[in-house]
Design a protein around this motif. Structure first.
Motif, PDB file in Angstrom:
ATOM      1  N   THR A 231      51.558  39.970  10.324  1.00  0.00           N
ATOM      2  CA  THR A 231      50.673  38.830  10.133  1.00  0.00           C
ATOM      3  C   THR A 231      50.415  38.609   8.648  1.00  0.00           C
ATOM      4  O   THR A 231      50.248  39.562   7.883  1.00  0.00           O
ATOM      5  CB  THR A 231      49.323  39.022  10.853  1.00  0.00           C
ATOM      6  N   GLY A 232      50.377  37.348   8.242  1.00  0.00           N
ATOM      7  CA  GLY A 232      50.115  36.990   6.856  1.00  0.00           C
ATOM      8  C   GLY A 232      48.647  36.706   6.630  1.00  0.00           C
ATOM      9  O   GLY A 232      48.024  35.957   7.383  1.00  0.00           O
ATOM     10  N   GLN A 233      48.091  37.302   5.595  1.00  0.00           N
ATOM     11  CA  GLN A 233      46.665  37.179   5.297  1.00  0.00           C
ATOM     12  C   GLN A 233      46.480  36.458   3.960  1.00  0.00           C
ATOM     13  O   GLN A 233      47.190  36.723   2.993  1.00  0.00           O
ATOM     14  CB  GLN A 233      46.020  38.566   5.235  1.00  0.00           C
ATOM     15  N   ALA A 234      45.495  35.571   3.901  1.00  0.00           N
ATOM     16  CA  ALA A 234      45.281  34.737   2.730  1.00  0.00           C
ATOM     17  C   ALA A 234      44.472  35.455   1.655  1.00  0.00           C
ATOM     18  O   ALA A 234      43.469  36.105   1.942  1.00  0.00           O
ATOM     19  CB  ALA A 234      44.571  33.446   3.135  1.00  0.00           C
ATOM     20  N   ILE A 235      44.924  35.301   0.398  1.00  0.00           N
ATOM     21  CA  ILE A 235      44.240  35.833  -0.781  1.00  0.00           C
ATOM     22  C   ILE A 235      44.301  34.765  -1.866  1.00  0.00           C
ATOM     23  O   ILE A 235      45.331  34.107  -2.030  1.00  0.00           O
ATOM     24  CB  ILE A 235      44.903  37.127  -1.296  1.00  0.00           C
ATOM     25  N   ALA A 236      43.234  34.581  -2.610  1.00  0.00           N
ATOM     26  CA  ALA A 236      43.233  33.624  -3.710  1.00  0.00           C
ATOM     27  C   ALA A 236      42.433  34.187  -4.884  1.00  0.00           C
ATOM     28  O   ALA A 236      41.562  35.050  -4.710  1.00  0.00           O
ATOM     29  CB  ALA A 236      42.654  32.279  -3.266  1.00  0.00           C
ATOM     30  N   TYR A 237      42.732  33.663  -6.072  1.00  0.00           N
ATOM     31  CA  TYR A 237      42.115  34.154  -7.302  1.00  0.00           C
ATOM     32  C   TYR A 237      41.631  32.972  -8.138  1.00  0.00           C
ATOM     33  O   TYR A 237      42.230  31.900  -8.141  1.00  0.00           O
ATOM     34  CB  TYR A 237      43.124  34.948  -8.135  1.00  0.00           C
ATOM     35  N   MET A 238      40.532  33.206  -8.876  1.00  0.00           N
ATOM     36  CA  MET A 238      40.055  32.212  -9.825  1.00  0.00           C
ATOM     37  C   MET A 238      39.563  32.916 -11.082  1.00  0.00           C
ATOM     38  O   MET A 238      39.142  34.084 -11.036  1.00  0.00           O
ATOM     39  CB  MET A 238      38.937  31.351  -9.231  1.00  0.00           C
ATOM     40  N   LEU A 271      38.512  36.760 -10.378  1.00  0.00           N
ATOM     41  CA  LEU A 271      37.790  36.996  -9.132  1.00  0.00           C
ATOM     42  C   LEU A 271      38.723  36.758  -7.950  1.00  0.00           C
ATOM     43  O   LEU A 271      39.424  35.752  -7.886  1.00  0.00           O
ATOM     44  CB  LEU A 271      36.586  36.063  -9.027  1.00  0.00           C
ATOM     45  N   LYS A 272      38.710  37.689  -7.017  1.00  0.00           N
ATOM     46  CA  LYS A 272      39.559  37.590  -5.826  1.00  0.00           C
ATOM     47  C   LYS A 272      38.679  37.366  -4.600  1.00  0.00           C
ATOM     48  O   LYS A 272      37.641  38.008  -4.440  1.00  0.00           O
ATOM     49  CB  LYS A 272      40.350  38.892  -5.657  1.00  0.00           C
ATOM     50  N   ILE A 273      39.110  36.427  -3.749  1.00  0.00           N
ATOM     51  CA  ILE A 273      38.502  36.267  -2.433  1.00  0.00           C
ATOM     52  C   ILE A 273      39.609  36.418  -1.406  1.00  0.00           C
ATOM     53  O   ILE A 273      40.738  35.954  -1.605  1.00  0.00           O
ATOM     54  CB  ILE A 273      37.781  34.906  -2.280  1.00  0.00           C
ATOM     55  N   ALA A 274      39.312  37.113  -0.312  1.00  0.00           N
ATOM     56  CA  ALA A 274      40.343  37.389   0.689  1.00  0.00           C
ATOM     57  C   ALA A 274      39.731  37.346   2.082  1.00  0.00           C
ATOM     58  O   ALA A 274      38.506  37.377   2.245  1.00  0.00           O
ATOM     59  CB  ALA A 274      40.987  38.752   0.427  1.00  0.00           C
ATOM     60  N   ARG A 275      40.612  37.276   3.074  1.00  0.00           N
ATOM     61  CA  ARG A 275      40.167  37.181   4.466  1.00  0.00           C
ATOM     62  C   ARG A 275      40.922  38.193   5.311  1.00  0.00           C
ATOM     63  O   ARG A 275      42.153  38.225   5.294  1.00  0.00           O
ATOM     64  CB  ARG A 275      40.405  35.760   4.988  1.00  0.00           C
ATOM     65  N   HIS A 276      40.182  39.006   6.028  1.00  0.00           N
ATOM     66  CA  HIS A 276      40.736  39.998   6.954  1.00  0.00           C
ATOM     67  C   HIS A 276      40.667  39.355   8.338  1.00  0.00           C
ATOM     68  O   HIS A 276      39.623  39.363   8.993  1.00  0.00           O
ATOM     69  CB  HIS A 276      39.882  41.263   6.882  1.00  0.00           C
ATOM     70  N   ALA A 277      41.774  38.740   8.783  1.00  0.00           N
ATOM     71  CA  ALA A 277      41.746  37.866   9.952  1.00  0.00           C
ATOM     72  C   ALA A 277      42.888  38.196  10.908  1.00  0.00           C
ATOM     73  O   ALA A 277      43.625  39.164  10.723  1.00  0.00           O
ATOM     74  CB  ALA A 277      41.835  36.409   9.493  1.00  0.00           C
ATOM     75  N   TYR A 278      43.018  37.369  11.952  1.00  0.00           N
ATOM     76  CA  TYR A 278      44.174  37.501  12.838  1.00  0.00           C
ATOM     77  C   TYR A 278      45.449  37.082  12.128  1.00  0.00           C
ATOM     78  O   TYR A 278      46.538  37.527  12.480  1.00  0.00           O
ATOM     79  CB  TYR A 278      43.963  36.682  14.110  1.00  0.00           C
ATOM     80  N   GLY A 279      45.321  36.241  11.121  1.00  0.00           N
ATOM     81  CA  GLY A 279      46.422  35.957  10.227  1.00  0.00           C
ATOM     82  C   GLY A 279      47.418  34.937  10.735  1.00  0.00           C
ATOM     83  O   GLY A 279      47.326  34.409  11.838  1.00  0.00           O
ATOM     84  N   TYR A 280      48.398  34.666   9.866  1.00  0.00           N
ATOM     85  CA  TYR A 280      49.471  33.727  10.175  1.00  0.00           C
ATOM     86  C   TYR A 280      50.670  34.471  10.747  1.00  0.00           C
ATOM     87  O   TYR A 280      51.007  35.584  10.298  1.00  0.00           O
ATOM     88  CB  TYR A 280      49.917  32.982   8.912  1.00  0.00           C
ATOM     89  N   HIS A 281      51.341  33.841  11.713  1.00  0.00           N
ATOM     90  CA  HIS A 281      52.589  34.376  12.244  1.00  0.00           C
ATOM     91  C   HIS A 281      53.761  33.578  11.657  1.00  0.00           C
ATOM     92  O   HIS A 281      53.627  32.394  11.360  1.00  0.00           O
ATOM     93  CB  HIS A 281      52.632  34.270  13.769  1.00  0.00           C
ATOM     94  N   ASN A 282      54.891  34.256  11.512  1.00  0.00           N
ATOM     95  CA  ASN A 282      56.083  33.603  10.968  1.00  0.00           C
ATOM     96  C   ASN A 282      57.292  33.978  11.827  1.00  0.00           C
ATOM     97  O   ASN A 282      58.104  34.828  11.454  1.00  0.00           O
ATOM     98  CB  ASN A 282      56.297  34.032   9.512  1.00  0.00           C
ATOM     99  N   PRO A 283      57.414  33.359  13.020  1.00  0.00           N
ATOM    100  CA  PRO A 283      58.453  33.776  13.965  1.00  0.00           C
ATOM    101  C   PRO A 283      59.873  33.484  13.469  1.00  0.00           C
ATOM    102  O   PRO A 283      60.160  32.408  12.950  1.00  0.00           O
ATOM    103  CB  PRO A 283      58.130  32.968  15.222  1.00  0.00           C
ATOM    104  N   LYS A 284      60.735  34.487  13.634  1.00  0.00           N
ATOM    105  CA  LYS A 284      62.142  34.389  13.277  1.00  0.00           C
ATOM    106  C   LYS A 284      62.970  35.007  14.394  1.00  0.00           C
ATOM    107  O   LYS A 284      62.562  35.995  15.009  1.00  0.00           O
ATOM    108  CB  LYS A 284      62.431  35.150  11.976  1.00  0.00           C
ATOM    109  N   ALA A 285      64.146  34.437  14.642  1.00  0.00           N
ATOM    110  CA  ALA A 285      65.076  34.997  15.623  1.00  0.00           C
ATOM    111  C   ALA A 285      65.993  35.987  14.910  1.00  0.00           C
ATOM    112  O   ALA A 285      66.666  35.634  13.936  1.00  0.00           O
ATOM    113  CB  ALA A 285      65.888  33.898  16.286  1.00  0.00           C
TER     114      ALA A 285
END
Length: 438
Positions: A231-238, A271-285
């Protein structure tokens, strides 16, 4: 038990490097090689390469709390945490008001009871929003919290510096070989025993024991459907000013498992803000490992992409509560951090049940980094068959879930929407931004 003479570790992140370090110390007669896809370690696309990671013993599960306490002690008192690699600033674990957050509140209460036993007076229960803001005064009064606790014994680590430190230790010792190459598949003999790996350039590396420490990329090498998902988790910086850096540098990390949002104190005006979530899926065959024609669909990492607009908007909403003056400030960078999520957030540290000679050290589920100083010893214990029963049970080969319904970890620490598809969200973001320009 004795380990075989030729051991290949695939992956130069937390699991791989820590295992290599422990093997080099405890089994000096074994030839240990680390195979890493990146020509440099730390791998710039690795999940452990970041400005910061929370280092805490704050777990609702007492086994993880006690193991993390061992790791925290090494971060505090040894070279692991020296030269700015560890900062002890405290952690405020909080929950919002509302019956829908009972699971989160229970997690916080159980975690409090565990760390109170470990750290005593360093842990303070915060029964109200007023108490939370007293412990973390840098945050805004609009914060939606009902209570929680602060553990002043927790901290954070410069994640990239930690990985670099272990690589330098291994280089200085000179007992572990490093090789660059991208793993294409695992080699098996006619009995199903792992005998080595094949790289993308068709180079073959043989070994008596293959240790997969490949994180979110493991899903294409071993069939983990229903057992782990990337799962992909979002992180951003300012960027922030010197005055803002001074004001925020010594606050406790604030972690709200109900929203998944957290902010670790900044360093170097970033400064970093992040989210510990269910996240993004990236399906590949991809081919089913070991088969000739069968295909399977699994989520795999996508590197070099920004966070979708969905994630950015979630960060903006969180900042309106946490740090209102920062809510409209531009992000200077963002990235997707890839977890290897298991159903309950437990690691997978065990031999493959169907393939002798193949061992997995993965399933970090977004919380492995803090264990860096101790996880290698535990992996080697498992390799030897001496891992203590509590960890052995938690880290055993997991029973499969319904892969169609398995969206991510369900341990009381995740938030947000389930089943978000990364490429769909990026396409929506592109369309929305194009529309705003027109």
């Amino acid at each position: 038990m004795a380990l075989p003479p030729k051991i290949l570790i695939v992956g130069g992140g937390v699991f791989g490097l820590s295992t290599a370090l422990s093997l080099s110390q405890r089994h000096p007669n074994s030839q240990v090689t680390v195979l890493e896809a990146s020509p440099v370690i730390p791998n710039p696309h690795g999940s452990s390469v970041d400005t910061s990671r929370i280092v805490r013993a704050d777990y609702s599960n007492a086994t993880y709390a006690n193991l993390a306490a061992e790791a925290v002690e090494r971060w505090r008192t040894t070279e692991w945490g020296a030269e700015g690699r560890y900062t002890q600033n405290g952690l405020a674990l909080v929950y919002p008001a509302g019956k829908e957050y009972e699971v989160t509140k229970n997690y916080v209460e159980n975690s409090y009871n565990n760390v109170k036993t470990i750290y005593g007076d360093e842990v303070e229960w915060l029964p109200s929003k007023t108490d939370v803001l007293r412990a973390a005064p840098a945050f805004g009064s609009q914060l939606n919290v009902a209570g929680g606790y602060v553990n002043w014994g927790s901290g954070w680590s410069d994640a990239e510096a930690g990985v670099r430190y272990v690589k330098q230790r291994l280089d200085a010792d000179g007992k572990v070989l490093f090789q660059t190459g991208e793993l294409e598949r695992i080699l098996f003999d006619d009995t199903g025993k792992a005998t080595g790996v094949v790289l993308s350039d068709n180079t073959t590396l043989t070994a008596d024991l293959v240790v997969l420490a490949t994180g979110a990329w493991t899903a294409k090498l071993v069939d983990l459907r229903g057992r782990a998902i990337s799962t992909g988790q979002a992180i951003a910086y300012m960027t922030i000013t010197d005055e803002e850096q001074e004001r925020l540098a010594h606050m406790p990390t604030l972690l709200n498992f109900a929203t998944g949002m957290f902010i670790i104190p900044p360093r170097n005006n970033l400064l970093k803000i992040a989210r510990h979530a269910y996240g993004y899926h990236n399906p590949k065959a991809v081919p089913v490992p070991g088969s000739k024609d069968e295909k399977m669909e699994v989520s795999l990492p996508e590197t070099g992409v920004p966070i979708p607009l969905e994630g950015e908007e979630a960060f903006r909403d969180a900042l309106k509560q946490l740090l209102p003056g920062f809510a409209d400030r531009p992000f200077v960078d963002s990235r997707i951090c890839w977890y290897t999520d298991t159903p309950k957030g437990d690691f997978i540290v065990t031999y493959h049940p169907n393939h002798p000679g193949l061992f997995l050290a993965t399933g970090g589920s977004g919380h492995a980094y803090k264990f860096f100083p101790v996880i290698g010893d535990k992996v080697v214990d498992a390799l030897e068959g001496t891992l203590e029963s509590g960890l052995c049970d938690l880290w055993a080969w997991p029973a499969p879930q319904d892969s169609a319904a398995f969206d991510g970890t369900e341990d009381g620490s995740r938030s947000g929407a389930k089943g978000l598809l990364l490429m769909e969200e990026l396409a929506k973001s592109k369309k929305a931004r194009r529309g705003s320009v027109l």
